[in-house]
Design an enzyme around this catalytic site. Structure first.
Site, mmCIF file in Angstrom:
data_model
loop_
_atom_site.group_PDB
_atom_site.id
_atom_site.type_symbol
_atom_site.label_atom_id
_atom_site.label_comp_id
_atom_site.label_asym_id
_atom_site.label_seq_id
_atom_site.Cartn_x
_atom_site.Cartn_y
_atom_site.Cartn_z
ATOM 1 N N SER A 126 0.819 -1.219 0.000
ATOM 2 C CA SER A 126 0.000 0.000 0.000
ATOM 3 C C SER A 126 0.849 1.263 0.000
ATOM 4 O O SER A 126 1.917 1.319 0.595
ATOM 5 C CB SER A 126 -0.900 0.035 1.243
ATOM 6 O OG SER A 126 -1.730 -1.088 1.248
ATOM 7 N N GLY A 242 -3.063 -14.908 2.411
ATOM 8 C CA GLY A 242 -3.195 -13.993 3.562
ATOM 9 C C GLY A 242 -4.640 -13.807 3.962
ATOM 10 O O GLY A 242 -4.971 -13.714 5.152
ATOM 11 N N GLU A 363 -5.805 -6.309 3.704
ATOM 12 C CA GLU A 363 -5.615 -7.435 2.776
ATOM 13 C C GLU A 363 -6.750 -7.512 1.743
ATOM 14 O O GLU A 363 -7.170 -8.588 1.326
ATOM 15 C CB GLU A 363 -5.404 -8.742 3.543
ATOM 16 C CG GLU A 363 -4.161 -8.630 4.436
ATOM 17 C CD GLU A 363 -3.481 -9.926 4.768
ATOM 18 O OE1 GLU A 363 -3.716 -10.919 4.081
ATOM 19 O OE2 GLU A 363 -2.681 -9.911 5.725
HETATM 20 N N1 CAA Z 1 -3.063 -14.553 -8.104
HETATM 21 C C1 CAA Z 1 -2.228 -14.395 -9.157
HETATM 22 N N2 CAA Z 1 -2.346 -13.394 -10.046
HETATM 23 C C2 CAA Z 1 -3.360 -12.525 -9.863
HETATM 24 C C3 CAA Z 1 -4.272 -12.626 -8.805
HETATM 25 C C4 CAA Z 1 -4.085 -13.715 -7.911
HETATM 26 N N3 CAA Z 1 -4.891 -13.885 -6.852
HETATM 27 N N4 CAA Z 1 -5.137 -11.614 -8.887
HETATM 28 C C5 CAA Z 1 -4.794 -10.891 -9.968
HETATM 29 N N5 CAA Z 1 -3.724 -11.446 -10.546
HETATM 30 C C6 CAA Z 1 -3.043 -11.009 -11.760
HETATM 31 C C7 CAA Z 1 -3.986 -11.000 -12.963
HETATM 32 O O1 CAA Z 1 -4.053 -12.274 -13.572
HETATM 33 C C8 CAA Z 1 -3.308 -9.977 -13.856
HETATM 34 O O2 CAA Z 1 -2.188 -10.551 -14.486
HETATM 35 P P1 CAA Z 1 -2.129 -10.740 -16.101
HETATM 36 O O3 CAA Z 1 -2.274 -9.374 -16.682
HETATM 37 O O4 CAA Z 1 -0.814 -11.359 -16.335
HETATM 38 O O5 CAA Z 1 -3.285 -11.620 -16.443
HETATM 39 C C9 CAA Z 1 -2.740 -8.985 -12.856
HETATM 40 O O6 CAA Z 1 -2.659 -9.642 -11.610
HETATM 41 C C10 CAA Z 1 -3.581 -7.751 -12.711
HETATM 42 O O7 CAA Z 1 -4.883 -8.179 -12.353
HETATM 43 P P2 CAA Z 1 -6.156 -7.397 -12.835
HETATM 44 O O8 CAA Z 1 -6.092 -7.155 -14.315
HETATM 45 O O9 CAA Z 1 -7.337 -8.134 -12.308
HETATM 46 O O10 CAA Z 1 -5.916 -5.980 -12.118
HETATM 47 P P3 CAA Z 1 -6.953 -4.974 -11.512
HETATM 48 O O11 CAA Z 1 -6.212 -3.737 -11.243
HETATM 49 O O12 CAA Z 1 -8.187 -4.893 -12.361
HETATM 50 O O13 CAA Z 1 -7.411 -5.680 -10.145
HETATM 51 C C11 CAA Z 1 -7.060 -6.233 -7.822
HETATM 52 C C12 CAA Z 1 -6.472 -6.141 -9.212
HETATM 53 C C13 CAA Z 1 -7.666 -7.620 -7.637
HETATM 54 C C14 CAA Z 1 -8.117 -5.204 -7.540
HETATM 55 C C15 CAA Z 1 -5.837 -6.026 -6.908
HETATM 56 O O14 CAA Z 1 -5.280 -4.738 -7.154
HETATM 57 C C16 CAA Z 1 -6.146 -6.174 -5.451
HETATM 58 O O15 CAA Z 1 -6.224 -7.285 -4.940
HETATM 59 N N6 CAA Z 1 -6.251 -5.032 -4.717
HETATM 60 C C17 CAA Z 1 -6.309 -5.047 -3.287
HETATM 61 C C18 CAA Z 1 -4.937 -4.888 -2.730
HETATM 62 C C19 CAA Z 1 -4.844 -5.380 -1.322
HETATM 63 O O16 CAA Z 1 -5.388 -6.409 -0.975
HETATM 64 N N7 CAA Z 1 -4.118 -4.637 -0.518
HETATM 65 C C20 CAA Z 1 -3.881 -5.035 0.807
HETATM 66 C C21 CAA Z 1 -2.644 -4.373 1.312
HETATM 67 S S1 CAA Z 1 -1.600 -5.451 2.175
HETATM 68 C C22 CAA Z 1 -2.212 -5.534 3.750
HETATM 69 O O17 CAA Z 1 -3.275 -5.104 4.060
HETATM 70 C C23 CAA Z 1 -1.329 -6.275 4.665
HETATM 71 C C24 CAA Z 1 -1.386 -5.841 6.065
HETATM 72 O O18 CAA Z 1 -0.645 -4.994 6.471
HETATM 73 C C25 CAA Z 1 -2.296 -6.544 7.007
#
Ligand code: CAA
Length: 379
Positions: A126, A242, A363
């Site tokens: 983030s 996670g 997450e």
């Molecule tokens: N596993 C593997 N690859 C994945 C995946 C997964 N679960 N999810 C997405 N991808 C890949 C996709 O296949 C794509 O790759 P390709 O182009 O090669 O096909 C790439 O990632 C991009 O994916 P999208 O095109 O779907 O991208 P998007 O921008 O439309 O959406 C999203 C992505 C799912 C919204 C992602 O940005 C997301 O999960 N956002 C949330 C982030 C998050 O969870 N942050 C938490 C911060 S960490 C935290 O909180 C820890 C802490 O301190 C407690």
């Protein structure tokens, strides 16, 4: 289908319950008040094997399955969700990623101390302007041949100050968008790395959440995890696992609230009998227990799929979405069951209510979980 736990899983559950009751419960209110990191308790968690639960013993881990991990997460979260988020980040986001994608040298140097609990790690995705929209991160890692030059800011980083090892997602080639992102291991104390202010949070106040600033931090090439441009995929894969941990945390918070509500409603008398004998309380407890049990099955299903090496991304999103909703809803009701005492820190449920909220945010927010689930359905 087999709902029975193995002897080993039951033993892990009991060990986590004993640790939570004996070591975490006594100081949990004070740590929450003072925003105090549970230093001694985290050291004990390392000694008990809770910080590298699913990691191979040859890398310092406990070599257990994901079911054992969620059983421990649930028991610890019933009592202290600050301790359990420290544990969850170290296990699922840091150690798992290093074991799965790291080189042998990275495992020996970084994973062994992390999995054995001698050090703890942080996962840094983030940024001030990139939370849910994680592909838009701005932190840059310029390729300088034998090293990367890291510049930028990460924020809301769990274990931000207490960690010794950071996994940083940074952009090397913006034209490639997410395929230009790298995951780099940065050690605390690196020149140019500054740990920013500690956030003053609503809940999980015993955990430390900080921003991190990078100014021309030199990161050796051998500290990149995975191939060039693999960083975003690595982050997503770590988060898929996670989210099972955070779902188990939410389950634990909700179960803790249920246990406290049952105890209180048997003790507290109103209108001539324990409030547990009033139908209004019956109905609340019955619905609370049913929804918690439903959440438990989603969490176990996701963990089971991971242990079976089947796809678990959608199941983990469902488990987190539902368990966090259940935790939020029923911790509010647990405060209601406790009446005025529920509003008082001594009775614990107000803290559980404050801690529950973050499970709908970190997450991946609930809205992001819905995107992940819907995309899976429509694929
Ligand atoms: N596993 C593997 N690859 C994945 C995946 C997964 N679960 N999810 C997405 N991808 C890949 C996709 O296949 C794509 O790759 P390709 O182009 O090669 O096909 C790439 O990632 C991009 O994916 P999208 O095109 O779907 O991208 P998007 O921008 O439309 O959406 C999203 C992505 C799912 C919204 C992602 O940005 C997301 O999960 N956002 C949330 C982030 C998050 O969870 N942050 C938490 C911060 S960490 C935290 O909180 C820890 C802490 O301190 C407690």
């Amino acid at each position: 289908m087999n709902f029975n736990l193995t002897e080993e899983q039951l033993a892990v559950q009991q060990a986590a319950r004993d640790f939570a009751q004996n070591e975490l419960l006594p100081g949990v209110i004070e740590r929450d008040n003072k925003q105090q990191f549970p230093t001694d308790q985290v050291r004990q968690m390392g000694e008990l094997g809770f910080l590298g639960m699913m990691i191979d013993p040859k890398y310092g881990g406990a070599g257990l399955d994901t079911i054992s991990y969620i059983l421990a997460m649930e028991e610890i979260s019933k009592v202290d969700a600050s301790a359990s988020v420290i544990m969850s980040v170290n296990n699922s986001l840091v150690c798992w990623g290093l074991e799965t994608f790291g080189t042998e040298e990275q495992k020996q140097k970084f994973l062994v101390p992390l999995a054995s609990g001698k050090k703890i790690g942080a996962f840094c995705l983030s940024e001030p302007e990139a939370g849910s929209d994680a592909t838009s991160l701005h932190t840059s890692a310029i390729d300088k041949g034998d090293h990367y030059l890291l510049n930028g800011t990460k924020n809301l980083i769990t274990n931000g100050n207490s960690a010794s090892t950071y996994i940083i997602m940074a952009q090397t080639d913006p034209e490639k968008r997410h395929k230009g992102i790298n995951a780099l291991i940065v050690e605390k104390g690196s020149e140019g790395l500054t740990v920013g202010k500690k956030e003053d949070k609503l809940g999980i106040r015993g955990s430390d959440t900080h921003s991190l600033m990078f100014s021309d931090v030199k990161v050796p090439k051998e500290n990149r995890v995975g191939e060039d441009g693999f960083g975003f995929t690595l982050a997503m894969k770590c988060l898929s696992g996670g989210r099972i941990g955070i779902a188990a945390q939410a389950l634990g918070i909700a179960s803790g609230a249920l246990e406290l509500s049952i105890k209180y409603s048997k003790e507290r008398k109103a209108f001539g009998k324990p409030i547990a004998e009033h139908q209004g309380i019956h109905f609340k407890l019955a619905e609370m227990a049913t929804e918690i049990e439903a959440a438990r099955y989603l969490v176990f299903k996701a963990a089971w799929l991971k242990d079976q090496k089947q796809d678990y991304g959608q199941a983990s999103a469902m488990a987190k979405l539902y368990a966090s909703k259940v935790a939020m809803k029923w911790t509010v009701e647990a405060v209601q069951i406790h009446g005025g005492y529920g509003y008082v820190k001594e009775y614990h449920v107000e803290r559980l209510m404050r801690d529950a909220k973050i499970t709908q945010i970190y997450e991946g927010t609930s809205e992001i979980q819905k995107i992940v689930i819907a995309r899976g359905l429509l694929k």
